[in-house]
Design an enzyme around this catalytic site. Structure first.
Site, mmCIF file in Angstrom:
data_model
loop_
_atom_site.group_PDB
_atom_site.id
_atom_site.type_symbol
_atom_site.label_atom_id
_atom_site.label_comp_id
_atom_site.label_asym_id
_atom_site.label_seq_id
_atom_site.Cartn_x
_atom_site.Cartn_y
_atom_site.Cartn_z
ATOM 1 C CD GLU A 91 39.408 36.721 49.022
ATOM 2 O OE1 GLU A 91 40.328 36.057 48.533
ATOM 3 O OE2 GLU A 91 38.770 37.569 48.382
ATOM 4 C CG ASP A 92 44.925 35.296 50.819
ATOM 5 O OD1 ASP A 92 43.936 35.724 50.177
ATOM 6 O OD2 ASP A 92 45.708 34.462 50.328
ATOM 7 C CG ASP A 95 45.056 40.831 42.709
ATOM 8 O OD1 ASP A 95 45.724 41.852 42.807
ATOM 9 O OD2 ASP A 95 45.156 40.037 41.755
ATOM 10 C CG PHE A 144 53.249 37.738 43.697
ATOM 11 C CD1 PHE A 144 51.972 37.551 43.200
ATOM 12 C CD2 PHE A 144 53.847 36.707 44.396
ATOM 13 C CE1 PHE A 144 51.294 36.355 43.391
ATOM 14 C CE2 PHE A 144 53.175 35.502 44.589
ATOM 15 C CZ PHE A 144 51.905 35.330 44.078
ATOM 16 N NE ARG A 157 49.821 27.734 50.764
ATOM 17 C CZ ARG A 157 48.982 28.389 49.955
ATOM 18 N NH1 ARG A 157 48.526 29.568 50.303
ATOM 19 N NH2 ARG A 157 48.610 27.863 48.813
HETATM 20 P P1 5GP Z 1 41.154 38.038 43.348
HETATM 21 O O1 5GP Z 1 40.043 37.108 43.028
HETATM 22 O O2 5GP Z 1 40.784 39.166 44.271
HETATM 23 O O3 5GP Z 1 41.865 38.522 42.112
HETATM 24 O O4 5GP Z 1 42.283 37.175 43.999
HETATM 25 C C1 5GP Z 1 42.300 36.799 45.297
HETATM 26 C C2 5GP Z 1 43.331 35.708 45.465
HETATM 27 O O5 5GP Z 1 44.458 35.883 44.592
HETATM 28 C C3 5GP Z 1 43.901 35.764 46.855
HETATM 29 O O6 5GP Z 1 43.094 35.064 47.764
HETATM 30 C C4 5GP Z 1 45.262 35.148 46.649
HETATM 31 O O7 5GP Z 1 45.166 33.739 46.715
HETATM 32 C C5 5GP Z 1 45.648 35.548 45.242
HETATM 33 N N1 5GP Z 1 46.536 36.720 45.259
HETATM 34 C C6 5GP Z 1 46.266 37.971 44.883
HETATM 35 N N2 5GP Z 1 47.326 38.793 45.048
HETATM 36 C C7 5GP Z 1 48.300 38.020 45.569
HETATM 37 C C8 5GP Z 1 49.666 38.277 45.988
HETATM 38 O O8 5GP Z 1 50.208 39.393 45.941
HETATM 39 N N3 5GP Z 1 50.346 37.212 46.496
HETATM 40 C C9 5GP Z 1 49.800 35.968 46.590
HETATM 41 N N4 5GP Z 1 50.563 35.009 47.118
HETATM 42 N N5 5GP Z 1 48.533 35.686 46.210
HETATM 43 C C10 5GP Z 1 47.800 36.701 45.707
#
Ligand code: 5GP
Length: 172
Positions: A91-92, A95, A144, A157
């Site tokens: 994963e990138d 969160d 963010f 991106r």
């Molecule tokens: P989670 O399911 O853990 O809440 O979210 C994961 C996804 O939320 C990440 O793969 C990403 O696409 C998005 N995300 C969470 N935090 C950020 C952030 O700070 N910036 C961006 N661009 N995407 C985020």
């Protein structure tokens, strides 16, 4: 700046060395989570020294907003079977942890030999579900972030570094 180009390269090299050591003697299926992880995955797998297969999934994420919808939907499934294979979900950023938890559960029920996770960035302060991230590039505060695959409304991106999106831009 959260991670400069040079810092990214150091972080990716460290993660690849750890993963290569842990999977020594085994084949690995790297599962990239579209679209945010694409650049990270591309850099990471080029530094792995174990045999690698590459597959992708796509899930719903933030859409065009800066807060999570709390809902995970699978838009694109894997192309290949994962039965008896060692998987590494890449994963990138983690969160709330909802995406990763969904994927870990889904891959385990498909009979993978093992499932681990790797995230370039980790925002533990935002976690809503208890999710294990096995390999973390950098722990980041609740801001963010964009760049190096991470977008805001599909933009940024292609930035070669990870930076904080200015609030004025989120609200415009
Ligand atoms: P989670 O399911 O853990 O809440 O979210 C994961 C996804 O939320 C990440 O793969 C990403 O696409 C998005 N995300 C969470 N935090 C950020 C952030 O700070 N910036 C961006 N661009 N995407 C985020």
């Amino acid at each position: 700046m959260v991670l400069s180009e040079q810092e990214l390269s150091v972080v990716v090299a460290r993660l690849a060395a750890e993963i290569s050591a842990d999977y020594h003697g085994r084949d690995l299926v790297v599962v990239g989570v579209l679209r945010g992880s694409v650049i990270f995955v591309a850099d990471l797998i080029r530094r792995l020294t174990v045999p690698v297969r590459l597959d992708f999934v796509a899930l719903s994420s933030y859409g065009d907003r800066v807060s999570s919808s709390g809902e995970v939907r699978l838009h694109k499934d894997l192309e290949e079977s994962v039965e008896d294979r060692h998987l590494l979900i890449v994963e990138d950023i983690v969160d709330t942890g909802l995406t990763l938890r969904y994927l870990l559960t889904s891959m385990q029920t498909r009979g993978a030999a093992s499932v681990k996770s790797c995230a370039l960035l980790d925002k533990p302060s935002r976690r809503e579900v208890d999710t294990r991230v096995d390999y973390v590039g950098k722990v980041v505060p609740d801001e963010f972030l964009v760049g190096y695959g991470l977008d805001y409304a599909q933009r940024y991106r292609n930035l070669p570094y990870v930076g904080v999106l200015r609030r004025e831009l989120c609200e415009s």
